[in-house]
Design a protein around this motif. Structure first.
Motif, PDB file in Angstrom:
ATOM      1  N   UNK A  14      34.103  61.702  53.290  1.00  0.00           N
ATOM      2  CA  UNK A  14      34.361  63.160  53.296  1.00  0.00           C
ATOM      3  C   UNK A  14      35.515  63.791  53.573  1.00  0.00           C
ATOM      4  N   UNK A  15      35.478  65.008  53.029  1.00  0.00           N
ATOM      5  CA  UNK A  15      36.731  65.954  52.929  1.00  0.00           C
ATOM      6  C   UNK A  15      36.858  66.204  54.409  1.00  0.00           C
TER       7      UNK A  15
ATOM      8  N   UNK B 100      30.111  57.557  67.920  1.00  0.00           N
ATOM      9  CA  UNK B 100      30.835  57.412  69.375  1.00  0.00           C
ATOM     10  C   UNK B 100      31.435  58.844  69.612  1.00  0.00           C
ATOM     11  N   UNK B 101      31.382  59.776  68.748  1.00  0.00           N
ATOM     12  CA  UNK B 101      32.021  61.025  68.941  1.00  0.00           C
ATOM     13  C   UNK B 101      33.301  60.924  68.869  1.00  0.00           C
ATOM     14  N   UNK B 102      34.009  60.029  68.094  1.00  0.00           N
ATOM     15  CA  UNK B 102      35.511  59.859  68.319  1.00  0.00           C
ATOM     16  C   UNK B 102      36.026  59.567  67.004  1.00  0.00           C
ATOM     17  N   UNK B 103      36.401  60.883  66.302  1.00  0.00           N
ATOM     18  CA  UNK B 103      36.949  60.941  65.056  1.00  0.00           C
ATOM     19  C   UNK B 103      38.609  61.006  65.248  1.00  0.00           C
TER      20      UNK B 103
ATOM     21  N   UNK C 109      35.345  59.063  57.470  1.00  0.00           N
ATOM     22  CA  UNK C 109      33.617  58.971  57.830  1.00  0.00           C
ATOM     23  C   UNK C 109      33.685  59.652  59.111  1.00  0.00           C
ATOM     24  N   UNK C 110      32.634  60.330  59.331  1.00  0.00           N
ATOM     25  CA  UNK C 110      32.327  60.744  60.653  1.00  0.00           C
ATOM     26  C   UNK C 110      30.685  60.906  60.594  1.00  0.00           C
TER      27      UNK C 110
ATOM     28  N   UNK D  84      28.356  62.911  58.646  1.00  0.00           N
ATOM     29  CA  UNK D  84      27.387  62.428  57.847  1.00  0.00           C
ATOM     30  C   UNK D  84      25.960  62.551  58.935  1.00  0.00           C
ATOM     31  N   UNK D  85      24.996  63.110  58.440  1.00  0.00           N
ATOM     32  CA  UNK D  85      23.607  62.987  58.936  1.00  0.00           C
ATOM     33  C   UNK D  85      22.663  62.204  58.193  1.00  0.00           C
TER      34      UNK D  85
END
Length: 352
Positions: A139-140, A251-254, A297-298, A146-147
């Motif tokens: 991802x930029x 985990x909502x932890x980027x 990645x997210x 990512x969905x």
């Protein structure tokens, strides 16, 4: 009974331990016991009759047919995979054999088993395939996470092999009606993590006084998921997921890798200070970046929250503290997994 494949590895072992801590339903655990599969992870279950361990390969169709006929599991949870990107770059064939051919043979054995079940059991049966966010590519910096509908764009032999396995699982559902579920998770961390991955490698090397190798500038961003949160997500998907659906688990932890390393160093400074009073961060060493290294990645995990009511229980701050404490409290596990083959691998990988 449920069948768990790859149940002696990092995530699989945590899942088996977690499952049997909360349920009396037995687990048939099939693992090839390659470098990352370790029965020592399951030592707490040594005398537990609910845990039936079989050493074997998901690519062994005759073995699969025998186990499925003998034990008649109501569900299969497939963790079995080669999973380390660096190893896939040096030797991609093992990844094709396990992640693609092995998944195909497992699907065919399970399809044969499932098709012969009575109607009520056939309707209730589930095949849950555990995959990765790496199938989506990179991802930029400002791109949406990512969905489940994101195009697959794998960039390493590992992620390409996992993408292929995901497509096989989808096809077996749409072609044959096999009731499958797929989960794509972000970077896991926690107890029993083999010490070639970032967080355990940093902990182990720091305590040993060795360099803490960071690829490139260390600004590769990942979403971090505590492994026991991942286990609870898989349980929930197995319980209530809709056959044919995919659920992203994050985990909502980027966080960038370099921040992760500094966080681990700060915790070690607090919990196990160096004798000379310096910070473990003094051991950080930047090494040449690996080929094709995905930058970010997210995971967008809103679907699993919206449809199944799941959210991670741990923040990164609580999860990483638990992880560091676990490694400090289990030096015998670290010593046990650090075989000669492991040391040779780390030397080869990070020598530059």
């Amino acid at each position: 009974m449920i069948l768990v494949t790859g149940g002696a590895g990092f995530i699989g072992a945590n899942f088996v331990l977690d499952w049997l801590a909360g349920s009396d339903e037995p687990v048939l655990n099939l693992d090839k016991l390659t470098y990352a599969g370790n029965l020592y992870n399951l030592a707490a279950l040594q005398d537990d009759a609910r845990h039936v361990f079989v050493q074997g390969d998901i690519g062994d169709r005759a073995l699969l047919d025998r186990l499925l006929a003998e034990h008649r599991p109501r569900a299969v949870v497939n963790f079995a995979a080669e999973s380390h990107v660096d190893r896939s770059i040096h030797g991609p064939e093992d990844f094709i054999q396990t992640n693609v051919v092995g998944t195909f043979r497992l699907l065919e054995a399970v399809r044969h088993h499932w098709s012969g079940l009575p109607e009520a059991q056939r309707s209730a049966f589930r095949f849950l395939h555990v995959s990765t966010d790496e199938v989506y590519g990179t991802l930029e910096p400002e791109a949406p996470a990512f969905a489940e509908t994101h195009n697959y764009q794998p960039n390493s032999p590992y992620s390409a092999s996992k993408a292929a396995s995901d497509h096989l699982v989808r096809a077996w559902h749409h072609t044959y009606g096999l009731p499958v579920l797929t989960t794509n998770c972000s970077n896991n961390y926690g107890p029993f993590h083999f010490p070639e991955k970032l967080i355990p490698l940093v902990i182990v090397n720091a305590l040993a006084g060795k360099p803490l190798p960071i690829y490139g500038d260390g600004m590769q961003v990942r979403d971090w998921l505590y492994v026991r949160d991942h286990c609870s997500a898989i349980r929930r998907v197995l319980e209530a997921g809709l056959p044919g659906e995919t659920y992203n688990v994050g985990g909502w932890n980027e966080k960038p890798n370099i921040e992760i390393v500094h966080t681990v160093c700060r915790l070690l400074d607090e919990l196990r200070p160096r004798a000379d009073g310096q910070s473990y961060s003094a051991q950080i060493t930047h090494v040449t970046d690996r080929p094709g290294h995905d930058r970010r990645y997210a995971i967008d995990a809103r679907k699993i929250e919206r449809e199944l009511g799941w959210r991670p229980a741990e923040t990164f701050e609580t999860g990483i503290r638990k992880t560091v404490q676990w490694y400090l409290e289990h030096p015998e596990w670290v010593a046990q997994v650090q075989s000669g083959a492991y040391r040779e691998w780390v030397q080869k990988q990070y020598a530059a």
